[in-house]
Enzyme design. Structure first.
Site, PDB file in Angstrom:
ATOM      1  N   ASP A  24       8.396  20.864   8.699  1.00 35.56           N
ATOM      2  CA  ASP A  24       7.306  21.190   7.777  1.00 35.56           C
ATOM      3  C   ASP A  24       6.983  20.020   6.841  1.00 35.56           C
ATOM      4  O   ASP A  24       7.873  19.260   6.456  1.00 35.56           O
ATOM      5  CB  ASP A  24       7.727  22.423   6.943  1.00 35.56           C
ATOM      6  CG  ASP A  24       6.550  23.019   6.189  1.00 35.56           C
ATOM      7  OD1 ASP A  24       5.400  22.733   6.553  1.00 35.56           O
ATOM      8  OD2 ASP A  24       6.790  23.779   5.228  1.00 35.56           O
ATOM      9  N   GLY A  25       5.712  19.935   6.477  1.00 34.02           N
ATOM     10  CA  GLY A  25       5.303  18.947   5.470  1.00 34.02           C
ATOM     11  C   GLY A  25       4.434  17.832   6.010  1.00 34.02           C
ATOM     12  O   GLY A  25       4.086  16.900   5.269  1.00 34.02           O
ATOM     13  N   GLU A  71       1.240  31.633  14.716  1.00 34.70           N
ATOM     14  CA  GLU A  71       0.266  31.690  13.609  1.00 34.70           C
ATOM     15  C   GLU A  71      -0.518  30.372  13.484  1.00 34.70           C
ATOM     16  O   GLU A  71      -1.565  30.334  12.826  1.00 34.70           O
ATOM     17  CB  GLU A  71       0.975  31.976  12.278  1.00 34.70           C
ATOM     18  CG  GLU A  71       1.479  33.412  12.125  1.00 34.70           C
ATOM     19  CD  GLU A  71       2.694  33.730  13.001  1.00 34.70           C
ATOM     20  OE1 GLU A  71       3.558  32.842  13.174  1.00 34.70           O
ATOM     21  OE2 GLU A  71       2.767  34.843  13.543  1.00 34.70           O
ATOM     22  N   ASN A  72      -0.027  29.304  14.092  1.00 37.99           N
ATOM     23  CA  ASN A  72      -0.687  28.008  13.932  1.00 37.99           C
ATOM     24  C   ASN A  72      -2.063  27.936  14.613  1.00 37.99           C
ATOM     25  O   ASN A  72      -2.833  27.008  14.363  1.00 37.99           O
ATOM     26  CB  ASN A  72       0.196  26.858  14.446  1.00 37.99           C
ATOM     27  CG  ASN A  72       1.370  26.546  13.539  1.00 37.99           C
ATOM     28  OD1 ASN A  72       2.420  26.076  13.991  1.00 37.99           O
ATOM     29  ND2 ASN A  72       1.215  26.791  12.235  1.00 37.99           N
TER      30      ASN A  72
HETATM   31  C1  FPP Z   1       4.149  22.013   9.906  1.00 37.27           C
HETATM   32  O1  FPP Z   1       3.672  21.137   8.897  1.00 37.27           O
HETATM   33  C2  FPP Z   1       4.077  21.346  11.203  1.00 37.27           C
HETATM   34  C3  FPP Z   1       3.414  21.823  12.295  1.00 37.27           C
HETATM   35  C4  FPP Z   1       2.684  23.100  12.289  1.00 37.27           C
HETATM   36  C5  FPP Z   1       3.337  21.057  13.553  1.00 37.27           C
HETATM   37  C6  FPP Z   1       4.614  20.338  13.945  1.00 37.27           C
HETATM   38  C7  FPP Z   1       4.284  19.392  15.010  1.00 37.27           C
HETATM   39  C8  FPP Z   1       4.798  18.157  15.144  1.00 37.27           C
HETATM   40  C9  FPP Z   1       5.866  17.594  14.289  1.00 37.27           C
HETATM   41  C10 FPP Z   1       4.334  17.276  16.255  1.00 37.27           C
HETATM   42  C11 FPP Z   1       4.785  17.860  17.570  1.00 37.27           C
HETATM   43  C12 FPP Z   1       5.135  16.851  18.550  1.00 37.27           C
HETATM   44  C13 FPP Z   1       6.387  16.565  18.924  1.00 37.27           C
HETATM   45  C14 FPP Z   1       6.561  15.520  19.940  1.00 37.27           C
HETATM   46  C15 FPP Z   1       7.593  17.218  18.379  1.00 37.27           C
HETATM   47  P1  FPP Z   1       2.303  21.483   8.147  1.00 37.27           P
HETATM   48  O2  FPP Z   1       1.183  20.943   8.959  1.00 37.27           O
HETATM   49  O3  FPP Z   1       2.225  22.955   7.905  1.00 37.27           O
HETATM   50  O4  FPP Z   1       2.484  20.699   6.809  1.00 37.27           O
HETATM   51  P2  FPP Z   1       1.928  21.133   5.372  1.00 37.27           P
HETATM   52  O5  FPP Z   1       2.652  22.407   5.006  1.00 37.27           O
HETATM   53  O6  FPP Z   1       2.304  19.979   4.508  1.00 37.27           O
HETATM   54  O7  FPP Z   1       0.448  21.321   5.497  1.00 37.27           O
END
Ligand code: FPP
Length: 245
Positions: A24-25, A71-72
């Site tokens: 996350d983040g 949920e994404n």
């Molecule tokens: C949550 O952070 C992250 C996700 C929903 C996506 C995670 C995906 C990756 C790390 C890339 C996937 C690819 C590989 C190769 C593992 P957020 O977007 O909710 O962050 P925020 O809370 O700061 O908005």
């Protein structure tokens, strides 16, 4: 500069055999830099590569990561497409370097909503990596803990209606065999960076006795030093599993 003062990890503390991470983040990391959210996910994918390699060095047997939740899908088409592209690139690279890295890939989640191309890559990666037994990476993709429980209940009910199982047979061990994680031991340590302190529908069944470590760092900035710190915190916990020590 930070690295110069990095203390070596305490080698006497063996890592948990199964670590799970809510990555996350990424969005906040990008926003702080005036970059689009997809740049945060790209940096998050790099952080994943770093941590997967480091887990292998430490001898962690299972690494489970929350890459895309049920949920994404509420996010913009652009952001979803960006994450899917990163996953596709990663899997293409993983398939190419399979013999070198020797990682077993497993996917938790309902893959049927992904593009046919991504589904094929997941199937290929899972099938071709089955021979490797030292490290297993579980990608949670279109995964939700509640959805996993509903799917498991549905499949068990189908087995009952087909006469393969009886309701009386059902216990925790049997139910666990209907989950995406069948055969995988529960994670001992679940890490959530970014400062948020919630479960967000992640591994609801499997986390029953996991130790949670919440950290203020954003996922793209997460590295070996942060993993060492999370493992050190894990070793300071007094795990009782409902009993008395
Ligand atoms: C949550 O952070 C992250 C996700 C929903 C996506 C995670 C995906 C990756 C790390 C890339 C996937 C690819 C590989 C190769 C593992 P957020 O977007 O909710 O962050 P925020 O809370 O700061 O908005």
């Amino acid at each position: 500069m930070r690295r110069l003062f990095r203390k070596p990890p305490d080698q006497s503390l063996s890592p948990p055999q199964h670590i799970a991470i809510i990555m996350d983040g990424n969005g906040r990391w990008a926003k702080r830099r005036g970059l689009p959210r997809t740049a945060g996910h790209a940096a998050g994918a790099e952080a994943f590569r770093r941590i997967a390699n480091y887990c292998r060095t430490l001898g962690v047997r299972y690494l489970t990561v929350y890459a895309f939740s049920t949920e994404n899908w509420k996010r913009s088409q652009g952001e979803i497409g960006g994450i899917m592209t990163l996953l596709r690139r990663y899997l293409e690279e993983a398939l190419r370097d399979m013999e070198k890295n020797q990682v077993h890939f497993v996917f938790f989640g309902d893959l049927s909503r992904l593009s046919p191309e991504l589904q094929a890559l997941c199937r290929d990666a899972e099938t071709r990596s089955r021979v490797y037994s030292q490290v297993q990476v579980n990608f949670c993709l279109n995964y939700g803990g509640r959805d996993e429980l509903v799917q498991a209940a549905r499949r068990f009910a189908q087995d009952v209606s087909l006469g393969r199982k009886t309701p009386e047979e059902l216990d925790e061990t049997l139910f666990a065999q209907y989950l995406y994680s069948a055969g995988v031991p529960d994670p001992e340590l679940i890490i959530r960076p970014s400062g948020e302190q919630r479960i967000s529908n992640f591994l609801l069944w499997q986390s029953a006795y996991a130790e949670y470590v919440f950290m203020d760092v954003l996922w793209p900035d997460f590295g070996p030093r942060e993993l060492d710190e999370a493992i050190a915190q894990f070793h300071r916990r007094n795990r009782r599993f409902g009993g008395v020590k």
